[in-house]
Scaffold this motif. Structure first.
Motif, PDB file in Angstrom:
ATOM      1  N   ALA A 299       0.837  -1.198   0.000  1.00  0.00           N
ATOM      2  CA  ALA A 299       0.000   0.000   0.000  1.00  0.00           C
ATOM      3  C   ALA A 299       0.876   1.254   0.000  1.00  0.00           C
ATOM      4  O   ALA A 299       0.608   2.218  -0.714  1.00  0.00           O
ATOM      5  CB  ALA A 299      -0.917   0.009   1.221  1.00  0.00           C
ATOM      6  N   LEU A 300       1.954   1.186   0.778  1.00  0.00           N
ATOM      7  CA  LEU A 300       2.869   2.325   0.813  1.00  0.00           C
ATOM      8  C   LEU A 300       3.478   2.546  -0.563  1.00  0.00           C
ATOM      9  O   LEU A 300       3.582   3.686  -1.054  1.00  0.00           O
ATOM     10  CB  LEU A 300       3.959   2.044   1.857  1.00  0.00           C
ATOM     11  CG  LEU A 300       4.782   3.221   2.328  1.00  0.00           C
ATOM     12  CD1 LEU A 300       3.864   4.324   2.808  1.00  0.00           C
ATOM     13  CD2 LEU A 300       5.700   2.790   3.445  1.00  0.00           C
ATOM     14  N   ALA A 301       3.846   1.435  -1.208  1.00  0.00           N
ATOM     15  CA  ALA A 301       4.394   1.547  -2.563  1.00  0.00           C
ATOM     16  C   ALA A 301       3.376   2.173  -3.497  1.00  0.00           C
ATOM     17  O   ALA A 301       3.722   3.041  -4.314  1.00  0.00           O
ATOM     18  CB  ALA A 301       4.786   0.160  -3.075  1.00  0.00           C
ATOM     19  N   ALA A 302       2.108   1.754  -3.336  1.00  0.00           N
ATOM     20  CA  ALA A 302       1.080   2.303  -4.215  1.00  0.00           C
ATOM     21  C   ALA A 302       0.895   3.789  -3.965  1.00  0.00           C
ATOM     22  O   ALA A 302       0.759   4.574  -4.910  1.00  0.00           O
ATOM     23  CB  ALA A 302      -0.237   1.553  -4.006  1.00  0.00           C
ATOM     24  N   VAL A 303       0.940   4.179  -2.683  1.00  0.00           N
ATOM     25  CA  VAL A 303       0.799   5.609  -2.378  1.00  0.00           C
ATOM     26  C   VAL A 303       1.936   6.389  -3.018  1.00  0.00           C
ATOM     27  O   VAL A 303       1.735   7.435  -3.646  1.00  0.00           O
ATOM     28  CB  VAL A 303       0.776   5.828  -0.848  1.00  0.00           C
ATOM     29  CG1 VAL A 303       0.945   7.293  -0.530  1.00  0.00           C
ATOM     30  CG2 VAL A 303      -0.502   5.314  -0.270  1.00  0.00           C
ATOM     31  N   LEU A 304       3.168   5.866  -2.877  1.00  0.00           N
ATOM     32  CA  LEU A 304       4.314   6.559  -3.465  1.00  0.00           C
ATOM     33  C   LEU A 304       4.166   6.658  -4.972  1.00  0.00           C
ATOM     34  O   LEU A 304       4.417   7.709  -5.583  1.00  0.00           O
ATOM     35  CB  LEU A 304       5.606   5.806  -3.128  1.00  0.00           C
ATOM     36  CG  LEU A 304       6.045   5.836  -1.678  1.00  0.00           C
ATOM     37  CD1 LEU A 304       7.286   4.991  -1.498  1.00  0.00           C
ATOM     38  CD2 LEU A 304       6.317   7.258  -1.247  1.00  0.00           C
ATOM     39  N   ALA A 305       3.735   5.553  -5.592  1.00  0.00           N
ATOM     40  CA  ALA A 305       3.670   5.546  -7.050  1.00  0.00           C
ATOM     41  C   ALA A 305       2.521   6.413  -7.555  1.00  0.00           C
ATOM     42  O   ALA A 305       2.677   7.144  -8.531  1.00  0.00           O
ATOM     43  CB  ALA A 305       3.505   4.116  -7.552  1.00  0.00           C
ATOM     44  N   LEU A 306       1.378   6.346  -6.875  1.00  0.00           N
ATOM     45  CA  LEU A 306       0.201   7.040  -7.401  1.00  0.00           C
ATOM     46  C   LEU A 306       0.225   8.535  -7.102  1.00  0.00           C
ATOM     47  O   LEU A 306      -0.307   9.324  -7.867  1.00  0.00           O
ATOM     48  CB  LEU A 306      -1.082   6.431  -6.838  1.00  0.00           C
ATOM     49  CG  LEU A 306      -1.352   4.984  -7.232  1.00  0.00           C
ATOM     50  CD1 LEU A 306      -2.677   4.532  -6.687  1.00  0.00           C
ATOM     51  CD2 LEU A 306      -1.348   4.837  -8.737  1.00  0.00           C
ATOM     52  N   THR A 307       0.848   8.932  -5.979  1.00  0.00           N
ATOM     53  CA  THR A 307       0.905  10.362  -5.713  1.00  0.00           C
ATOM     54  C   THR A 307       2.113  10.981  -6.391  1.00  0.00           C
ATOM     55  O   THR A 307       2.272  12.191  -6.374  1.00  0.00           O
ATOM     56  CB  THR A 307       0.988  10.657  -4.206  1.00  0.00           C
ATOM     57  OG1 THR A 307       2.119   9.960  -3.687  1.00  0.00           O
ATOM     58  CG2 THR A 307      -0.255  10.218  -3.483  1.00  0.00           C
ATOM     59  N   GLY A 308       2.972  10.147  -6.969  1.00  0.00           N
ATOM     60  CA  GLY A 308       4.157  10.688  -7.631  1.00  0.00           C
ATOM     61  C   GLY A 308       5.053  11.442  -6.678  1.00  0.00           C
ATOM     62  O   GLY A 308       5.652  12.452  -7.030  1.00  0.00           O
ATOM     63  N   SER A 309       5.157  10.948  -5.429  1.00  0.00           N
ATOM     64  CA  SER A 309       5.930  11.680  -4.429  1.00  0.00           C
ATOM     65  C   SER A 309       7.426  11.490  -4.598  1.00  0.00           C
ATOM     66  O   SER A 309       8.209  12.184  -3.985  1.00  0.00           O
ATOM     67  CB  SER A 309       5.547  11.227  -3.024  1.00  0.00           C
ATOM     68  OG  SER A 309       4.250  11.634  -2.764  1.00  0.00           O
ATOM     69  N   VAL A 310       7.807  10.502  -5.394  1.00  0.00           N
ATOM     70  CA  VAL A 310       9.227  10.229  -5.533  1.00  0.00           C
ATOM     71  C   VAL A 310       9.718  10.926  -6.782  1.00  0.00           C
ATOM     72  O   VAL A 310       9.078  10.873  -7.828  1.00  0.00           O
ATOM     73  CB  VAL A 310       9.459   8.719  -5.646  1.00  0.00           C
ATOM     74  CG1 VAL A 310      10.932   8.434  -5.645  1.00  0.00           C
ATOM     75  CG2 VAL A 310       8.789   8.018  -4.507  1.00  0.00           C
ATOM     76  N   THR A 311      10.841  11.575  -6.655  1.00  0.00           N
ATOM     77  CA  THR A 311      11.340  12.293  -7.825  1.00  0.00           C
ATOM     78  C   THR A 311      12.225  11.397  -8.660  1.00  0.00           C
ATOM     79  O   THR A 311      12.876  10.521  -8.131  1.00  0.00           O
ATOM     80  CB  THR A 311      12.143  13.523  -7.387  1.00  0.00           C
ATOM     81  OG1 THR A 311      12.797  13.213  -6.181  1.00  0.00           O
ATOM     82  CG2 THR A 311      11.222  14.675  -7.201  1.00  0.00           C
TER      83      THR A 311
END
Lengths: 311, 220, 728
Positions: A299-311
């Motif tokens: 779920a954390l991975a999905a949040v990171l991927a879907l919110t585009g929080s990682v540059t």
């Protein structure tokens, strides 16, 4: 040119079908080495399969055709799924947009029939195993699908061979640490689905503590060979998905790709062996916590991927 | 493996450690996870300066060293000592079950990502993850405070909460005077020290460390 | 069009005939069954050109006037799709009822049942073909009354009467509070009751107005469809009704609610995304809680009823993604979402009809629907077992049967929503996808439980007798079974037929729709390949198995005992029961379900009999509606005593309070005591809650970080500026 490709595909297919028992052998060997033993011969799983295939079968008077259908449908579903999963090269035999759902549901079909075959015996041991199997199978489902969501949104595709193929290699920079989390989640899913430590112990001899092994207590002969081979094949398929995510390869010659994947698979089997040696089976009521952990990772991975929080 | 990737990975790991603390059933494990989290955080000020293309300054170095000394070494040492000498119940006794609190924690993390994206910030942060990670660390620390019974776990919750504040402070590394940061660290130490003494006395008087047994003197 | 009129006439004639023949029950039943089957064939004839060529039949205006205008019937792709669903299932059910009701002929009012079955089918046809609000509402009410009488077939039993009343009251509340105001507002806007002017009249409406209309429709039609928490009538009415009626209720009557919702959506201009999000949330909640409750049931029909709620949830997910696709202007999502929802409407009617009929055959054969007392039926009624297994595989959404095709489409829309411009769509898509995955896993667990406990193993009840399924009942069940397999194996043939319906709902042009549909069809056609492949591998493995065993010198040993791990005297009572099979899952979700467990543990060396019993009451019924109804009853009684004085004639329906710890009450009491006792955790919790509230308020009032007009984060509540790109 086409002929070469066809021959290569056939060779790869043969290799894929021949590989699963060897992976089981690597797990056993690793465990033996850790315990300071030599372990059984490398080809023992093949001898076992050969022996089982040449034996007769025993059927309880309680059982019906469902009991016999269980191993067959399970193996058939896994073999069908195998045509959609890229195992050694980055290509699968077939593929279409949305096949990833078919793969997941084919696994579920196999599980349903194994569980029904177990319930068909009317034994309380097998009922218990079946109950645990569906419980943990259900609980690992959200983690699996969340991981797939991450891969789908990274590669913008719903075709498994693209989601974990060279497209993922191209997209891995944009996904960043999310991919590591997915690998963690998929590893737990792999251990759960293939019934290995810390969820289940395939080597235990106590019926009360087993999940998969206790479900198949009553199968014998060719039926049991199907089940053993099916379990190994499932390990190979889920393991390949995990490895394709963990080490995405760029599009490259199959002469580099295939040997590399074989080595990686052997490495994965060794890692599973090490896990089995270094930790104990979890108490049954702690397993949901482990699966919750997998879900949270994904779920954390999905949040990171879907919110585009990682540059 | 750019520096950016490593920073992001460290921040993600910080969240995972938070969730791990919620899931761990042993007091000592919780403390060790906290120490590990603080260790990761201690290097963040340095990493941030590297990312911004400067050589690490004295400011960042002092903060890192202070964190290392206090939160990685001293405070975990005190807490582990109390647990070792306490000997009564070493297990965490949660109000909410472990699985449930992990899920609640995950929801809080998702919530803080959603909130963080809408918060207006005065400057562009080094990593987009800093604000959401700080918020979720804060919230998960509070969750630990609220949902656990033992006095020790409450101390851990308080410390995690402070780690959240620390991450948020990374945004203002340049703007905050060194003195303020050191003051916070000192306060923290004194706080934990006092709590340790209190917990020690609770245990000696009552032979347990459950805070919910302390509300016998209620008005009803 | 004339075919529909003919079928309506046939049904009314059948109803009249069965009512007149009330002395000759067998003939009355035959008249009813024959007219339903005839009418169904007429409906299929009427619907076929509409589906195959997606043409629309011109609206027919009937000469006779209804109170507020003229009666109008119309047939477009959407109506035709539902008409086919109704026709297929009602003909099957009629055929089955002929055989099933033979045993009841001398015991119950069978002629009345036949007459009301005809009326129910006629009303259903009327509902989906009416093109006029008054005619629609007449059909709607008739449908409700007819099914009320059908549910109360065994009217001598108290719980049946109670179920029928709950059904009537719940549905009338939905109609009176939501559906009537909805049509009132629509008629006021359009100035007419004719459906064909509604769409044009609503074109320029603002977002608030359309949201209100949508919510009215969602609650009104949702009560009929059985979305949680408006579902309470469903698990009560289904087990009380005789089997053919339960199959119709679950297969098509609740679909009338879905039809109403989709018809409403076809009039509304593109809705804001928040409506789609509400729809998706309803879908997720109904789906997950529905299947969890199903898992906890031990009565086979009640269990299947909860599964209807789950499947309505899946349909809701499809509709929600279709709406979201519309508001974002993504035709692929629209086609997959609405297409999947429509296909699931038909699929659910088929496999749930099959499962209900098969469960009815079990009850017919054994006289009980309590799965804890059943077992081993696969050896006594092998055909029925096979049919039930086929239905179970279909409903779990597993390949190669029809449930997989529609779930695949809904999954496609959910996963497809996770990439693209909108973060709200991405978040909802991801949440929908994991809930659908969870539903799939739980449904598998549930049907493993039902099939395993009812049909496999040894009989659990000591005196279980079962006779074979009557041939006509078996034959009737083959119709949906063949269709389940057919749609699963040849989806490329069936999926395009839903196209007209999707276009009608989304108001899409042929070309736009064709463009969106093309890639979906390409993929869907591939599914046939894999169904064939799976079948081929199964056959090869089966043959291999046979050959190997032959080679081994026919050492197949039969008629031995199941290996009980060296225990020599196993008995049927040692088997896993349904309670114990499901318990590990149920108790993992205990905070959602609040199951109760009665357990007398064995103590000592020579133990007294021990027992374990689990029971999971419906939370919405027990904790929301029951107190509400009791309160309302108290108010009404007060009014009545004021005017009449004296004992009220009709006593309030007693609701079983049962002395159960109620979740809501436990929570409130817990908070209150905690407050009074001054626990430090509670004070801390208050601080945290306040902080969270400040966060949320702050994040809502501030603008997003990124450029204006860009999408907004996932879980921002519906109030903020959630994007409505494409709604203008």
């Amino acid at each position: 040119m086409i002929l070469v490709r066809v021959i290569a595909a056939i060779l790869e297919g043969v290799l894929v079908l021949a590989l699963p028992p060897m992976l089981m052998s690597i797990v056993v060997k690793t465990k033996a080495w850790f315990a300071g033993r030599t372990g059984p011969p490398w080809f023992q799983p093949y001898y076992d399969l050969h022996k089982l295939l040449n034996k007769g079968a025993v059927y309880s008077r309680t059982t019906t055709w469902v009991f016999r259908a269980g191993p067959i449908v399970n193996l058939a579903a896994l073999l069908t799924a195998a045509t959609l999963v890229p195992v050694l090269s980055s290509h699968s035999v077939f593929g279409f947009a949305g096949d990833v759902i078919l793969v997941a549901y084919l696994f579920a079909l196999g599980r349903l029939f194994i569980v029904l075959a177990a319930l068909d015996t009317g034994s309380s041991f097998e009922g218990m195993g079946a109950s645990r199997e569906v419980t943990f199978g259900t609980m690992s489902e959200p983690a699996l699908f969340l991981s797939l969501i991450v891969l789908a949104s990274a590669t913008k595709s719903l075709q498994l061979s693209e989601m974990i193929g060279p497209q993922l290699f191209a997209a891995r920079g944009a996904v960043g640490p999310a991919l590591l989390l997915v690998v963690g989640a998929l590893l737990i899913v792999l251990l759960t689905e293939t019934c290995r430590v810390p969820v289940d112990d395939p080597a235990t001899h106590l019926e009360l503590t087993m999940i998969h092994e206790v479900m198949v207590l009553d199968h014998s002969g060719p039926d049991f060979a199907y089940i053993t081979y099916g379990a190994a094949l499932k390990f190979l398929l889920l393991g390949s998905i995990l490895l394709h995510v963990a080490f995405p390869h760029p599009a490259q010659s199959p002469w580099i790709d295939v040997p590399l994947r074989v080595i990686e698979l052997a490495g994965l089997a060794a890692v599973v062996g090490v896990i089995e040696c270094s930790m104990a089976r979890l108490r049954l009521n702690r397993v949901p916590l482990l699966l919750a952990g997998a879900t949270v990772l994904a779920a954390l991975a999905a949040v990171l991927a879907l919110t585009g929080s990682v540059t | 493996m750019s520096a950016q990737f490593i920073t992001d990975a460290v921040l993600v790991l910080v969240i995972l450690l938070n969730l791990g603390m919620l899931a761990s059933s042993r007091l000592a494990t919780g403390v060790k996870l906290f120490a590990l989290q603080s260790l990761l955080l201690a290097f963040l000020p340095l990493a941030e300066e590297v990312l911004e293309g400067q050589s690490p300054g004295l400011h960042a170095f002092i903060i890192g060293a202070g964190t290392l000394a206090l939160k990685v070494v001293l405070i975990p040492y005190i807490l582990l000592r109390i647990i070792r000498t306490g000997e009564v119940h070493r297990e965490v006794e949660p109000f909410i079950g472990f699985t449930a609190s992990v899920f609640v924690g995950a929801l809080l993390v998702i919530g803080s990502f959603a909130v963080a994206m809408r918060l207006p910030l005065p400057m562009v942060p080094v990593s987009k993850l800093i604000v959401p990670v700080a918020l979720s660390t804060l919230l998960l620390g509070m969750l630990t405070l609220v949902s656990r019974l033992k006095a020790i776990t409450q101390v851990i919750g308080f410390l995690v909460l402070e780690n959240g504040v620390f991450i948020l402070g990374l945004l203002l590394l340049k703007q905050t005077p060194l003195l303020v940061e050191l003051g916070i660290l000192l306060d923290l130490f004194v706080g934990v020290f006092l709590m340790a003494i209190v917990v020690y006395h609770i245990r000696r008087e009552f032979d347990h460390m459950d805070t919910h047994l302390l509300d016998a003197l209620k008005e009803s | 069009m004339s075919a529909i009129l003919a079928s309506l006439a046939m049904l009314l004639g059948g109803a009249a005939l069965s009512a007149m023949l009330s002395r000759m029950a067998r003939l009355a039943l035959m008249a009813g069954v024959a007219s339903i089957i005839g009418a169904s064939i007429m409906c299929l004839i009427a619907a076929w050109p509409c589906l195959a060529h997606s043409s629309e039949a011109a609206p027919t205006t009937l000469a006779w006037p209804t109170p507020l205008g003229e009666a109008r019937l119309a047939l477009d792709g959407l109506s035709a799709w539902f008409l086919v669903t109704i026709a297929l299932l009602s003909s099957t059910v009629a055929l089955y009822a002929w055989s099933y009701m033979q045993a009841e002929i001398n015991r119950g009012p069978v002629p009345a049942l036949a007459a009301f079955l005809c009326i129910l089918v006629a009303a259903l046809i009327l509902v989906v073909t009416a093109a006029d609000a008054v005619l629609f509402l007449i059909g709607w009410e008739t449908m409700m009354l007819a099914s009320f009488f059908l549910v109360s077939f065994h009217h001598r039993r108290r719980e049946v009467r109670r179920a029928a009343w709950i059904y009537l009251i719940a549905n009338h509340l939905g109609t009176a509070l939501f559906v009537l105001p909805l049509f009132g507002m629509l008629a006021a806007k359009a100035g007419t009751l004719d459906f064909q002017f509604f769409r044009a009249a609503l074109q320029g409406e603002g977002r608030d107005m359309t949201t209100v209309l949508f919510l009215l429709g969602l609650f009104g039609f949702g009560t009929k469809a059985g979305f949680m928490p408006m579902h309470i009538w469903l698990p009560v009415a289904h087990p009380a009704a005789p089997t053919p009626v339960s199959a119709l209720l679950s297969g098509v009557v609740i679909k009338a609610g879905i039809y109403g919702l989709l018809r409403l959506l076809s009039w509304l201009p593109a809705l804001p995304a928040r409506c789609a999000i509400v729809m998706l949330v309803f879908g997720m909640v109904s789906g997950c809680l529905g299947v969890l409750y199903a898992l906890a049931q031990h009565d086979i029909k009640r269990l299947l009823a909860y599964h209807s709620i789950e499947n309505i949830g899946i349909i809701g997910l499809g509709i929600g993604m279709g709406m979201l696709g519309q508001s974002l202007g993504r035709p692929a999502l629209v086609a997959l979402g609405y297409g999947g929802a429509l296909l699931h409407v038909l699929n659910h009617a088929l496999f749930k009809g099959l499962l209900f009929l098969s469960a009815g055959a079990v009850m017919h054969a054994t006289g009980t629907g309590d799965i804890e007392r059943l077992g081993g039926l696969a050896r006594m009624t092998p055909v029925n077992a096979g049919l039930f297994l086929l239905g179970a595989v279909s409903i779990c959404g597993l390949p190669p049967f029809n449930g997989f095709v529609s779930e695949w489409m809904v999954f496609g829309s959910l996963l497809g929503g996770t990439w693209g411009a909108s973060r709200s769509a991405a978040g909802m898509g991801a949440m929908g996808a994991i809930s659908l995955a969870l539903m799939g896993g739980l449904a598998l667990a549930c049907f493993a439980k039902v099939f395993g406990v009812v049909f496999l193993g040894e009989p659990r009840g000591r005196t279980l007798q079962a006779h074979a399924t009557p041939p006509l009942m078996g034959t009737a069940m083959f119709v949906p079974a063949i269709l389940c397999a057919g749609i699963g194996i040849l989806p490329g043939v069936f999926v395009p037929l839903a196209g007209g319906g999707v276009r009608a709902v989304a108001g899409m042009g042929v070309r736009e729709f064709g463009g969106a549909m093309q890639p979906i069809l390409t993929s869907v056609t591939q599914l046939s390949l894999f169904a064939t492949l799976l079948a081929a591998i199964i056959i090869v493995l089966l043959l291999l198995n046979r050959i190997l065993i032959k080679q081994a010198g026919a050492t197949v040993t039969r008629a031995v005992m199941t290996w009980g791990c060296a225990y020599a005297k196993p008995s049927a009572r040692m088997q896993y029961t349904a309670s114990s099979f499901a318990w590990s899952l149920i108790q993992s979700f205990r905070s959602l379900l609040w199951p109760q467990r009665k357990w007398v543990a064995p103590v000592g060396l020579f133990t007294a009999p021990s027992e374990l019993e689990t029971h999971t009451p419906d939370m919405a019924e027990q904790d929301v509606f029951a107190p509400l109804m009791r309160g309302a009853g108290r108010v009404f009684r007060m009014i009545r005593t004021v005017s009449w004085t004296g004992e009220p004639a009709l006593r309030a329906i007693p609701v079983d309070a049962g002395g159960r710890a109620r979740p809501a009450r436990v929570l409130v009491a817990g908070v209150v005591t905690a407050l009074r006792q001054g626990r430090i955790h509670v004070y801390l919790a208050f601080i945290v809650f306040t902080l969270l509230a400040v966060f949320i308020m702050e994040s809502l009032s501030s603008r997003p970080l990124s450029a204006p007009g860009s999408p907004v984060p996932i879980s921002a509540p519906a109030g903020g500026g959630i994007d409505d790109g494409g709604s203008k």
